[in-house]
Every structure is written in structure tokens, then in C-alpha cells.
Design a protein around this motif. Sequence first.
Motif, mmCIF file in Angstrom:
data_model
loop_
_atom_site.group_PDB
_atom_site.id
_atom_site.type_symbol
_atom_site.label_atom_id
_atom_site.label_comp_id
_atom_site.label_asym_id
_atom_site.label_seq_id
_atom_site.Cartn_x
_atom_site.Cartn_y
_atom_site.Cartn_z
ATOM 1 N N GLU A 1 64.128 -19.963 43.529
ATOM 2 C CA GLU A 1 64.867 -20.007 42.282
ATOM 3 C C GLU A 1 65.759 -18.777 42.151
ATOM 4 N N PRO A 2 66.870 -18.887 41.390
ATOM 5 C CA PRO A 2 67.707 -17.701 41.159
ATOM 6 C C PRO A 2 66.858 -16.557 40.599
ATOM 7 N N GLY A 3 67.013 -15.395 41.172
ATOM 8 C CA GLY A 3 66.208 -14.253 40.782
ATOM 9 C C GLY A 3 65.115 -13.943 41.776
ATOM 10 N N ASP A 4 64.710 -14.920 42.607
ATOM 11 C CA ASP A 4 63.733 -14.656 43.657
ATOM 12 C C ASP A 4 64.365 -13.818 44.758
ATOM 13 N N ASP A 5 63.545 -13.009 45.416
ATOM 14 C CA ASP A 5 64.056 -12.122 46.459
ATOM 15 C C ASP A 5 64.689 -12.886 47.616
ATOM 16 N N ASP A 6 64.174 -14.081 47.891
ATOM 17 C CA ASP A 6 64.669 -14.846 49.034
ATOM 18 C C ASP A 6 65.673 -15.926 48.625
ATOM 19 N N PHE A 7 66.162 -15.864 47.392
ATOM 20 C CA PHE A 7 67.125 -16.876 46.950
ATOM 21 C C PHE A 7 68.488 -16.631 47.584
ATOM 22 N N LEU A 8 69.094 -17.703 48.090
ATOM 23 C CA LEU A 8 70.441 -17.655 48.641
ATOM 24 C C LEU A 8 71.284 -18.709 47.936
ATOM 25 N N PRO A 9 72.506 -18.379 47.574
ATOM 26 C CA PRO A 9 73.355 -19.374 46.905
ATOM 27 C C PRO A 9 73.689 -20.532 47.841
ATOM 28 N N ALA A 10 74.006 -21.660 47.263
ATOM 29 C CA ALA A 10 74.368 -22.842 48.055
ATOM 30 C C ALA A 10 75.649 -22.565 48.846
ATOM 31 N N ARG A 11 75.731 -23.171 50.026
ATOM 32 C CA ARG A 11 76.883 -22.980 50.890
ATOM 33 C C ARG A 11 77.598 -24.302 51.084
#
Length: 340
Positions: free
Chosen positions: A169-179
Motif C-alpha cells: 500500500e502507499p506508505g509501505d517501505d516496499d511500495f512502488l508506483p504503477a508503471r
Amino acid sequence: MASTSRRALRLLSLLGSRRQWPLRELATRLDVSERTVRRDIETLRQLDYPITTVHGPDGGYRLGAGHTLPPLLFDDEQALAVAVALQTAPSTVFGLGDDAARALAALEQVMPAPLRASMQSLRLTRLQNYWEFPAPPIDPTALTAVGAAVRHRHVLITETLRADGSRPEPGDDDFLPARRVEPHHLVVWAGRWYLVAYDLADHEWRVRRVDRLHPRPTTHRFTARELPGEDLAQFVMRSHDRGDTPAAWPCTGSARLDLPAGVVARWAPGGSVVEHLDADHCRLTLGAWSWAGIAGILATFDAELTDLRPPELVQAGRRLAHRWATMTETGDSDDPTRLS
């Protein structure tokens, strides 16, 4: 009537073995007139086989794809090939194992007795290959979406999943935005499905594990680009940042290698992770059934190893070094098996 049926089945087999057949060549193969071939083709069409007529000087007949799956015809060699393929099909897609078993049972049921005996003699037993890292199965919906985007050349929106399949989820350390990517090819290597795509944000070619992607199809078409390098397989194997994660093993360790990441990624076992450090160094993380197993794999790279982790891996390396030193110090000097 029996002769006509056998001829029609042979005609169907010929149509299925090649993309297109001229009428004259079909007549020659079947040793009948062209008029008889036309009549047999109409018979097959009445049985719902989608046979199309191709007009022009290079025309003829073509077996196309229909709206429903008509009865299929295999000769003995084709049937055996399908039976072996079904038994050896990798279970990298959810449910494929059960579906393959049902298809094999259906095929066996309609085989004549001699052919069934031949197939049963080829019955295979699946064994766990302890040196090949197991690949996680893929959601068939995701695989279908990616495959359709590749086939139709539609831009794909991808989100990166965790190793357990969950979505950060946004805010998680491993979150990456969609590409947004242009998907060009699907490649299977070491039991894993990879997508070769062009990233529209950073304008770079990327390799991504399909089981680590949540794809969202679009209807935006793209034009095929020239692929990086001449060998697609080499590009996938040498891409160290393709999204791999260490497979579950009793022991997992890592080391710093004095080799480029692309070289190590090419030869590292499936399920290992290669981290780029600089142009001449990388870190390899991998697993095995013992610490000595990891040390042995690392030694195959024939390069300087530093910063080994954890301490158990360092101790295993020392034990192996002692064993090898003992082997070189003992034995008769005239013994041809002695290491020098």
C-alpha cells in the motif's frame, strides 16, 4: 464409405500439419482427383472444421481457428508427443497440473490398444530436482492479461507485488508506483515466466517476473521497438534486476563477487538474487540444502569472494578448503588421480 472416411481423416491430418496447401498438392498426396478433394473438404466443413479457401495463384486451403473446438486428429507420433508433453508440463500456472492430468486421461481413453501400451511405457514419475529452485505458480488471469497485451501490442500498467503475492500500500517501505510499459515478449527460464518490456517512464528495457506483477490492460496500441541485443534469452538471463527473490531453502547465504552482475546473473541458479554493486562487483544471494552446498556453488564462479554472510557460510567455506587441501596433500605422487 470406409475408404472415404479414412481419406477425409488423412486430409484433415495434412491440413493440420502445414499452414496452407494448394489443391493440386493435396490431390497428389491423397492420390485422388481435385474434385474428390473438394468434396472431402465440404465433408469436413459439415463436421465444423473451419477450412477456409485462399484465392489467388498461391491459393489453396487452410485449416483455421473456429468458434468451438472440433475433434482433433493426431497420428501415432503426434499422440505420443502430446502424452509426453502433458506429463512433463511445468506446474508454473495454478491448476495446470490437474488440467494436464485430465487431458492426458482423455487422450489415453481414445487411443487404440497398441498406442496406449506405448504411451503407458512412457509413463513418467515426477522427481524433485534439489538443485533447481522451485518456481511459484502464476495466477492464470494475470498470465492471460500479459500474454494478450503482448499479442495485441497494447500498453500495460503494472504494479509490483511482494514475494507472497500481496500488494504493498502507499506508505509501505516496499511500495512502488504503477508503471506504464510496452510489453514485447514472454520468456520462460528456470521455471519462471518473465516479461520483457519497455518502460515508458525511464525509457529503459526491463525484465520482470510475471508472478510478481499485477497487470492492468489498456487499449492503447504501441509500435514494436528494436529489442536490446540480438539474443532475447541472453538479455533475460543477464538482467540482474529482473525481480527474482530467494527461493525457500533450509540454508540461505550471500557473498560479494569480483564479477559484473550481468555475468553472475547468467550463471546463477534459478531462484537466486544478484545485486549490482558497481561495474565489476555484485552480491549473490542463494540457497541450498546445506551451507556447504552454497559454498560449493559460489566456488564455481572462480572469482574472489568477500563479505560472506552468515557466519555459518564462512565456516562451511573453511571446512571445504580444509578438505580440498587434504586431498592435494595425500596420495602417491605417481597416482594419476592426485590433484596438483
